[in-house]
Design a protein around this motif. Structure first.
Motif, mmCIF file in Angstrom:
data_model
loop_
_atom_site.group_PDB
_atom_site.id
_atom_site.type_symbol
_atom_site.label_atom_id
_atom_site.label_comp_id
_atom_site.label_asym_id
_atom_site.label_seq_id
_atom_site.Cartn_x
_atom_site.Cartn_y
_atom_site.Cartn_z
ATOM 1 N N LEU A 38 1.026 -1.112 0.033
ATOM 2 C CA LEU A 38 0.179 0.071 -0.197
ATOM 3 C C LEU A 38 0.508 1.084 -0.174
ATOM 4 N N LEU A 39 1.965 0.948 0.655
ATOM 5 C CA LEU A 39 2.722 2.270 0.541
ATOM 6 C C LEU A 39 3.444 2.794 -0.560
ATOM 7 N N GLY A 40 3.675 1.256 -1.016
ATOM 8 C CA GLY A 40 4.886 1.255 -2.683
ATOM 9 C C GLY A 40 3.677 2.112 -3.610
ATOM 10 N N THR A 41 2.538 2.021 -3.666
ATOM 11 C CA THR A 41 1.500 2.222 -4.431
ATOM 12 C C THR A 41 0.472 4.003 -4.291
ATOM 13 N N LEU A 42 0.657 3.860 -2.893
ATOM 14 C CA LEU A 42 0.317 5.427 -2.661
ATOM 15 C C LEU A 42 2.085 6.522 -3.225
ATOM 16 N N THR A 43 3.000 5.850 -2.448
ATOM 17 C CA THR A 43 4.299 6.632 -3.459
ATOM 18 C C THR A 43 3.902 6.810 -5.037
ATOM 19 N N ALA A 44 3.625 6.014 -5.463
ATOM 20 C CA ALA A 44 3.894 5.342 -7.029
ATOM 21 C C ALA A 44 2.643 6.546 -7.560
ATOM 22 N N ILE A 45 1.553 7.374 -6.309
ATOM 23 C CA ILE A 45 0.773 7.878 -6.929
ATOM 24 C C ILE A 45 1.328 9.398 -8.677
ATOM 25 N N GLY A 46 2.317 10.075 -7.508
ATOM 26 C CA GLY A 46 2.689 10.513 -8.658
ATOM 27 C C GLY A 46 3.225 10.135 -10.003
ATOM 28 N N PRO A 47 4.197 9.081 -10.169
ATOM 29 C CA PRO A 47 4.647 8.739 -11.074
ATOM 30 C C PRO A 47 3.782 8.386 -12.268
ATOM 31 N N MET A 48 2.765 7.308 -11.793
ATOM 32 C CA MET A 48 1.380 6.913 -12.186
ATOM 33 C C MET A 48 0.570 8.135 -12.661
ATOM 34 N N SER A 49 0.299 9.156 -12.147
ATOM 35 C CA SER A 49 -0.566 10.430 -12.299
ATOM 36 C C SER A 49 0.115 10.976 -13.826
ATOM 37 N N ILE A 50 1.481 10.998 -14.020
ATOM 38 C CA ILE A 50 2.072 11.871 -14.978
ATOM 39 C C ILE A 50 2.001 10.928 -16.478
ATOM 40 N N ASP A 51 2.461 10.107 -15.872
ATOM 41 C CA ASP A 51 3.198 8.608 -17.127
ATOM 42 C C ASP A 51 1.847 7.901 -17.557
ATOM 43 N N MET A 52 0.411 7.989 -16.886
ATOM 44 C CA MET A 52 -0.452 7.388 -17.545
ATOM 45 C C MET A 52 -1.416 8.285 -18.701
ATOM 46 N N TYR A 53 -1.092 9.826 -18.226
ATOM 47 C CA TYR A 53 -1.507 10.928 -19.623
ATOM 48 C C TYR A 53 -1.027 10.938 -20.494
ATOM 49 N N LEU A 54 0.189 11.250 -20.619
ATOM 50 C CA LEU A 54 1.655 11.111 -21.498
ATOM 51 C C LEU A 54 1.009 10.909 -23.201
ATOM 52 N N PRO A 55 -0.210 9.870 -23.202
ATOM 53 C CA PRO A 55 -0.427 9.661 -24.515
ATOM 54 C C PRO A 55 -1.326 10.008 -25.205
ATOM 55 N N SER A 56 -2.246 10.724 -24.554
ATOM 56 C CA SER A 56 -3.407 12.210 -24.765
ATOM 57 C C SER A 56 -3.078 13.013 -25.084
ATOM 58 N N PHE A 57 -1.560 13.070 -24.304
ATOM 59 C CA PHE A 57 -1.702 14.746 -24.725
ATOM 60 C C PHE A 57 -2.110 14.737 -26.715
ATOM 61 N N PRO A 58 -2.512 14.963 -27.207
ATOM 62 C CA PRO A 58 -2.596 15.215 -28.826
ATOM 63 C C PRO A 58 -4.178 14.884 -28.394
ATOM 64 N N SER A 59 -4.762 14.423 -27.700
ATOM 65 C CA SER A 59 -6.253 13.743 -28.117
ATOM 66 C C SER A 59 -7.342 14.963 -27.460
ATOM 67 N N ILE A 60 -6.593 15.295 -26.568
ATOM 68 C CA ILE A 60 -7.050 16.592 -25.676
ATOM 69 C C ILE A 60 -6.603 17.650 -25.998
ATOM 70 N N GLN A 61 -5.298 17.969 -26.902
ATOM 71 C CA GLN A 61 -5.504 19.143 -27.293
ATOM 72 C C GLN A 61 -6.291 19.916 -28.233
ATOM 73 N N GLN A 62 -7.031 18.577 -28.882
ATOM 74 C CA GLN A 62 -7.605 18.832 -30.080
ATOM 75 C C GLN A 62 -9.475 18.516 -29.457
ATOM 76 N N SER A 63 -9.445 17.601 -28.294
ATOM 77 C CA SER A 63 -10.730 18.153 -27.807
ATOM 78 C C SER A 63 -10.917 19.096 -26.892
ATOM 79 N N LEU A 64 -9.916 19.927 -26.506
ATOM 80 C CA LEU A 64 -10.744 21.377 -26.263
ATOM 81 C C LEU A 64 -9.938 22.502 -26.436
ATOM 82 N N HIS A 65 -9.564 22.315 -27.918
ATOM 83 C CA HIS A 65 -9.228 23.846 -29.016
ATOM 84 C C HIS A 65 -8.105 24.396 -28.183
ATOM 85 N N THR A 66 -7.240 24.124 -28.328
ATOM 86 C CA THR A 66 -6.294 24.493 -27.230
ATOM 87 C C THR A 66 -4.563 24.203 -28.023
#
Length: 421
Positions: A38-66
Motif C-alpha cells: 500500500l505504501l508503495g502504491t501511495l508513493t507511486a501516485i505521482g509518477p502514475m498520474s504523469i505517465d498515464m496521461y502523456l499519450p493523450s496529449f494530442p487528443s486533449i489538445q484536439q478535444s479542448l481546442h487549445t
C-alpha cells in the motif's frame, strides 16, 4: 484486506525505543507485506498520474481546442503542486498523525481527478491538475515518514527498496494503459480511473495502515516552529547532502524521461510502438537494482552502497556527454549509458532517503516533506531547461544528464563524505 504481519523488518530489543522515535515507551510493530504494498502504491501516485496521461496529449489538445503549449502546462502545474504540497503535509503529519493527512490528500486527489474528467476547457484542466498534485503528494511525503517511524536506517533502506519495486511498475504499466486508452477511449476515461484509484487508496489506508505516532504527545503546530524546523534541516549538511545527491540523480532521470522520446524516436529512428520496450527495460533495470540493494544491505552499510552507486550516473553521464558532443552518439553507446544511469537510482534513492531521515525521527514528516519538495523542484528545473534548450540533437539530454550525475557525485563528496572524515 491486507495480509497479517510478517517477520519484522528490523530487530527490536524489548523495552527499548529506537533513537529519534516519535512513539516513546512502546514497542514498534513491523510493517506487514500488505502495508508495504500500500505504501508503495501511495508513493507511486505521482509518477502514475504523469505517465498515464502523456499519450493523450494530442487528443486533449484536439478535444479542448487549445495549443500544444497549453497542454504542457497541465504537466507543469502538476509538478508545481507536487513541490509545494509536500511542504505543508510534512509538519501537519508530525502534529496530527500520519493517517488524517492521507485521508484528506487521497480524497482531494479523487475529487480533483473528477474535475479533470469533466473539465470543459484547458484552464480548468490545468487548475485541477494542480489540485490533483496537492492531494497525491501526501503519499509521497507521509509514506517515507511512516517507514522512518517504524524502522532503523538499515531496515528503512530495505523497505524503501521494496517500495521501489511497486513504484518501478508505474513507468512500465501506466504508459501502456494510457496509450491503449488514447486509442480506444476518451482521455477523460483515464481520469475516471484515477478517481477510482484514489477512492481505493482511501479504503486501503483505513483498513491497511495503523497510526505510527502518538499525536497527543506531539508539539503544537505553529508557523514559526515549522519555518524554524525547515531552517535547521537546510543547515544540516548531512540531510542536505543526502537529499541533494538523490534529488540530482533523480533529476537526471527526469531529463531522460523528458528527452529520450525525441532522441530515440526522432534521431535514432526507433519506431514509436517499440519505444515502450526501451523505456520499460530501463525501468526494469531500476527495479532490479532496488531489489539487489535489499540483498546487498545484509552485508554492507547504506553509506557504502550509496557511495559506490553514485559512480554509475557520474560515469554514464560523462560518457554520454563526451560521445554526443563528438558526434559518436550511436545506439550501442547511448542505450547502455541510459540503462546504467537509470538503474543506479534503484540504489541511490532508498539508501539516500534512509540516511537523510535517520537523525530526524521526531520530525520525520517535516524532513520527508523538505526532501520531496527539493527533489521535485530540481526535477521541475531540469524539465524547464530541457524545454527551453531548442537544439535538434541529443546534446541537451546528454548535457543535463551529465550535469546531474556529476553534481550528485560532487554533492555527496562535499557535504557527506567530507563530514565523515
Amino acid at each position: 484486506m491486507f495480509s497479517p504481519l510478517i517477520k519484522p523488518v528490523w530487530h527490536h530489543t524489548p523495552g527499548q525505543t529506537a533513537p529519534g522515535s516519535t512513539m516513546q515507551n512502546t514497542q514498534k510493530t513491523p510493517l506487514s507485506l500488505g502495508a508495504i504494498i500500500l505504501l508503495g502504491t501511495l508513493t507511486a501516485i505521482g509518477p502514475m498520474s504523469i505517465d498515464m496521461y502523456l499519450p493523450s496529449f494530442p487528443s486533449i489538445q484536439q478535444s479542448l481546442h487549445t495549443e500544444a503549449g497549453m497542454v504542457q502546462w497541465t504537466l507543469a502545474s502538476f509538478f508545481i503542486g507536487l513541490a509545494l504540497g509536500q511542504l505543508f503535509y510534512g509538519p501537519i503529519s508530525d502534529r496530527f498523525g500520519r493517517k488524517p493527512p492521507l485521508y484528506f490528500g487521497m480524497l482531494l486527489y479523487a475529487a480533483a481527478s473528477a474535475g479533470c474528467m469533466v473539465a470543459p476547457n484547458i484552464e480548468t484542466l490545468i487548475a485541477c491538475r494542480f489540485l490533483q498534485a496537492l492531494g497525491g503528494c501526501t503519499g509521497m511525503v507521509i509514506c517515507r515518514a511512516i517507514v522512518r517511524d517504524r524502522c532503523e536506517p538499515q531496515a528503512a533502506a530495505r523497505i524503501f527498496s521494496m517500495l521501489m519495486l511497486v513504484m518501478g511498475l508505474a513507468p512500465i504499466l501506466a504508459p501502456l494503459l494510457g496509450g491503449w486508452l488514447a486509442v480506444h477511449a476518451s482521455w477523460r476515461v483515464l481520469f475516471g480511473i484515477q478517481v477510482a484509484f484514489g477512492l481505493i487508496c482511501v479504503t486501503g489506508i483505513h483498513f491497511g495502515l495503523t497510526e505510527t505516532i502518538d499525536r497527543h504527545k506531539a508539539a503544537p503546530l505553529h508557523l514559526g516552529s515549522v519555518l524554524q524546523g525547515y531552517g535547521l534541516l537546510l543547515r544540516d549538511r548531512w540531510f542536505l547532502g543526502y537529499t541533494l545527491c538523490s534529488g540530482l540523480a533523480s533529476a537526471g532521470m527526469f531529463a531522460y524521461i523528458t528527452g529520450s522520446p525525441f532522441v530515440l524516436i526522432n534521431l535514432h529512428g526507433i519506431p514509436a510502438e517499440h519505444f515502450g520496450w526501451v523505456f520499460g527495460s530501463n525501468a526494469f533495470g531500476l527495479i532490479l537494482a532496488s531489489q539487489l540493494n535489499t540483498r546487498f544491505l545484509k552485508a554492507n552499510d547504506i553509506d557504502t552502497l550509496l557511495r559506490r552507486a553514485l559512480w554509475s550516473p557520474f560515469l554514464a553521464g560523462l560518457l554520454l556527454l563526451i560521445t554526443t558532443w563528438l558526434h559518436i552518439d550511436a545506439l550501442y553507446v547511448l542505450l547502455p549509458c541510459l540503462f546504467f544511469f537509470v538503474a543506479a537510482i534503484g540504489f541511490i534513492g532508498p539508501n539516500a532517503s534512509a540516511a537523510a531521515l535517520k537523525h530526524h525521527g521526531a520530525r520525520a514528516g517535516l524532513a520527508s516533506a523538505l526532501m520531496g519538495s527539493l527533489q521535485f523542484t530540481l526535477a521541475t528545473l531540469v524539465g524547464f531547461l530541457m524545454g527551453a534548450w531548442q537544439d535538434p540533437s541529443a546534446r541537451p539530454l546528454a548535457t543535463l544528464m551529465c550535469l546531474c550525475g556529476v553534481c550528485a557525485w560532487l554533492v555527496h563528496r562535499t557535504l557527506v563524505m567530507r563530514q565523515s572524515q
